[in-house]
Design a protein around this motif. Structure first.
Motif, PDB file in Angstrom:
ATOM      1  N   THR A 112       0.882  -1.156  -0.103  1.00 62.85           N
ATOM      2  CA  THR A 112      -0.051   0.039   0.093  1.00 62.85           C
ATOM      3  C   THR A 112       0.844   1.297  -0.016  1.00 62.85           C
ATOM      4  OG1 THR A 112      -0.094   0.428   2.347  1.00 62.85           O
ATOM      5  CG2 THR A 112      -1.673  -1.253   1.598  1.00 62.85           C
ATOM      6  N   SER A 167       0.562   5.176   1.210  1.00 60.71           N
ATOM      7  CA  SER A 167      -0.320   6.032   1.803  1.00 60.71           C
ATOM      8  C   SER A 167       0.501   7.122   2.814  1.00 60.71           C
ATOM      9  CB  SER A 167      -1.168   5.365   2.951  1.00 60.71           C
ATOM     10  OG  SER A 167      -0.689   4.739   4.136  1.00 60.71           O
ATOM     11  N   LEU A 174     -11.426   2.880  11.291  1.00 61.40           N
ATOM     12  CA  LEU A 174     -10.330   2.668   9.908  1.00 61.40           C
ATOM     13  C   LEU A 174      -9.187   3.604  10.400  1.00 61.40           C
ATOM     14  CD1 LEU A 174      -9.909   1.596   7.139  1.00 61.40           C
ATOM     15  CD2 LEU A 174     -10.580   3.584   6.513  1.00 61.40           C
ATOM     16  N   ASN A 214      -6.225   4.253   8.137  1.00 55.49           N
ATOM     17  CA  ASN A 214      -5.666   4.490   6.549  1.00 55.49           C
ATOM     18  C   ASN A 214      -4.240   4.898   6.581  1.00 55.49           C
ATOM     19  OD1 ASN A 214      -6.570   6.804   6.729  1.00 55.49           O
ATOM     20  ND2 ASN A 214      -8.169   6.628   5.100  1.00 55.49           N
ATOM     21  N   ASN A 215      -3.590   5.081   7.484  1.00 57.66           N
ATOM     22  CA  ASN A 215      -2.273   5.514   7.536  1.00 57.66           C
ATOM     23  C   ASN A 215      -1.270   4.836   8.497  1.00 57.66           C
ATOM     24  OD1 ASN A 215      -2.528   8.474   6.299  1.00 57.66           O
ATOM     25  ND2 ASN A 215      -4.210   8.439   7.917  1.00 57.66           N
ATOM     26  N   SER A 216      -0.129   4.835   8.081  1.00 56.26           N
ATOM     27  CA  SER A 216       0.889   4.219   9.112  1.00 56.26           C
ATOM     28  C   SER A 216       1.241   4.997   9.941  1.00 56.26           C
ATOM     29  CB  SER A 216       2.035   3.441   8.133  1.00 56.26           C
ATOM     30  OG  SER A 216       2.667   4.534   7.625  1.00 56.26           O
ATOM     31  N   ALA A 275      -5.011  -4.616   5.590  1.00 52.83           N
ATOM     32  CA  ALA A 275      -6.156  -4.708   4.908  1.00 52.83           C
ATOM     33  C   ALA A 275      -6.976  -5.625   5.437  1.00 52.83           C
ATOM     34  CB  ALA A 275      -6.007  -4.803   3.410  1.00 52.83           C
TER      35      ALA A 275
END
Ligand SMILES: Cc1cc2nc3c(=O)[nH]c(=O)nc-3n(C[C@H](O)[C@H](O)[C@H](O)COP(=O)(O)OP(=O)(O)OC[C@H]3O[C@@H](n4cnc5c(N)ncnc54)[C@H](O)[C@@H]3O)c2cc1C
Length: 479
Positions: free
Chosen positions: A135, A137, A305, A307-309, A326
């Motif tokens: 991914t 991001s 959620l 959606n970043n590290s 995911a």
């Protein structure tokens, strides 16, 4: 050649989530016996060893000749098979240190080399259709300690003032919206707004920039499979190299418990363990243990959620690196501040068969106490493991010709930070070897070059003065 008795892999490492499903090549041996001769021998089947083999095999066969990889344990069972999966370049963390030591360009070229990995790997993984959960991001750096947040802002300002173009990708936040939740009274009731900047409880400052996450074991095993299927290498797992002798008739005799192989060139890609075979790297690359785990939520639970590290530093400056996956799980590790004072548990220690005692419970309840909205998710540690990293005296890897050892090369010492360094370093080392070009003609940052100067500085210096124990590079590890 004498060797450092402690610096060999133990044979029963803790099991990591990434390797739970064993690849068919885990225990592969291309031939039943070792070949009597191979033009090149690579020691270690991790990211560095397999990456170098892959790039060498891209060269014309007549230029390269035969390649053998000798791996002490199962294929990719070292740090690469047990890390955090975070492909996160260093844009400002340690770059100011390198700038202070060697000037602006020397620092910036390291950041640029690391940043280049994201696009290079994305392109390669897409072209090769490698199933490794890549991914791309944002990675969010979070500070929960007032003093640390202030310092981070100063570093950010310093880097921006340097005018490096890549700093355009970084955004730094301070102020009340950082945590991601603000409550205000509208005259009738309290309203909560989720700003989603970082979502970490008690965050005082945060910054974000482009980064990636992946499944390193799958990536490396894919490369290995391609090399084996194409007959480009001879892979021998469960075959530790014990010593390397000079053959009086030319070349080397690489000794293993299963017999010897004659070769013309040796590539040391055994990271934390290099000093086992190369005692001159004793002080330069020290095996240091780390701890990492996977956190899952019970079936049916839908936590907020992510959606970043992340790189998360608590109020007491305990650092964790974290990636969301995911499948809804989280891979998180670090916690060095919790075990730093128990030196024998991590420093100069290769025993990844046991966890680090002082940190093994740190991730219990971690998501609940760290992220807003995770309090009632029932998130818990599903698997936990340890791994061994190669920390270097000056925080830079050692790559290139080994001084005073013709035809021996090293690619090691990645300071718990190999994911954004190894792919292109392996490509450039392969070019050095196949085309006979000097380090200076590669695209690698100058500070990565191994040299007698660096070897002597660590060997003659005090252990306490090296970066691992003195500047807190280990403790501030940012993957
Ligand atoms: C817990 C943990 C978390 C990490 N998290 C991250 C992260 O999120 N992001 C990041 O960038 N980096 C991270 N790292 C670091 C990263 O995993 C390493 O930099 C990288 O995998 C190093 O690859 P390598 O091939 O050099 O070493 P390794 O993968 O360790 O491979 C070396 C191989 O050499 C073999 N070997 C050793 N001695 C011998 C011998 N004498 N004979 C034959 N074989 C031998 C070993 O068995 C091993 O398989 C982490 C590391 C750990 C341990």
């Amino acid at each position: 050649m004498a060797h450092h008795p402690q610096c060999f892999p133990v044979d029963n490492p803790t099991g990591s989530f990434w390797q739970a499903e064993e690849h068919v090549l885990s225990h592969h041996r291309s031939t039943e016996e070792l070949l009597p001769h191979s033009d090149i021998v690579i020691i270690g089947a991790g990211y560095a060893g397999v990456g170098t083999a892959y790039h060498l095999a891209q060269e014309a066969d007549d230029r390269i000749g035969s390649i053998t990889i000798l791996e002490a344990r199962a294929a990719c069972s070292g740090a690469t098979g047990r890390n955090g999966g975070h492909l996160r370049p260093d844009l400002y963390g340690h770059i100011p240190t390198y700038i202070g030591r060697a000037g602006s360009r020397a620092g910036a070229e390291i950041a640029e080399f690391e940043i280049a990995h994201i696009r290079a790997l994305k392109k390669f993984i897409e072209e090769e259709k490698i199933d490794c959960d890549l991914t791309v991001s944002r990675s969010i750096d979070v500070w929960c300690n007032e003093e640390a947040a202030k310092k981070a802002k100063e570093v950010y300002d310093f880097m921006v003032a340097k005018g490096f173009e890549y700093m355009d990708d970084v955004i730094f936040y301070t102020g009340e919206n950082v945590e991601g939740v603000s409550t205000h009274y509208n005259g009738q009731n309290y309203q909560t707004n989720l700003y989603q900047i970082c979502g970490v409880k008690g965050a005082i400052a945060c910054a974000s920039f482009t980064a990636a996450t992946m499944w390193p074991y799958k990536f490396v095993m894919h490369l290995l499979q391609k090399l084996v299927a194409g007959n480009r290498i001879n892979l021998q797992t469960q075959t530790p190299v014990n010593s390397i002798e000079t053959d009086p008739t030319g070349g080397f005799l690489v000794q293993t418990p299963r017999g010897q192989i004659h070769t013309y060139k040796v590539i040391h890609a055994n990271n934390a363990y290099v000093s086992g075979l190369l005692p001159e790297y004793n002080r330069n690359i020290v095996p240091c243990k780390g701890i990492c785990c996977r956190i899952t939520v019970p079936e049916g639970v839908k936590p907020p959620l992510l959606n970043n590290s992340y790189i998360h530093r608590t109020d007491d400056n305990t650092l964790s690196y974290l990636i969301p996956r995911a499948d809804g799980s989280i891979v998180v590790g670090g916690a060095a501040a919790k075990f730093k004072s128990f030196k024998e548990q991590w420093y100069n220690n290769v025993d990844d068969s046991i966890l680090i005692d002082a940190a093994k419970n740190y991730y219990d309840g971690y998501m609940q106490r760290t992220f807003n909205g995770w309090e009632n998710t029932g998130a818990k540690v599903d698997s936990i493991w340890s791994g061994v990293m190669g920390y270097s005296y000056d925080s830079n890897p050692h790559i290139g010709h080994i001084p005073r050892k013709d035809n021996q090369f090293i690619i090691a010492g990645f300071n718990g930070h190999g994911m954004p360094v190894i792919w292109l370093a392996a490509r450039e080392l392969a070019r050095m070897i196949s085309h006979g070009i000097p380090f200076e003609d590669t695209t690698m940052p100058g500070l990565f070059k191994t040299s007698q100067f660096r070897i002597d500085r660590a060997m003659n210096g005090r252990e306490e003065d090296g970066d691992i124990l003195s500047t807190g590079k280990f403790l501030a590890t940012k993957p």
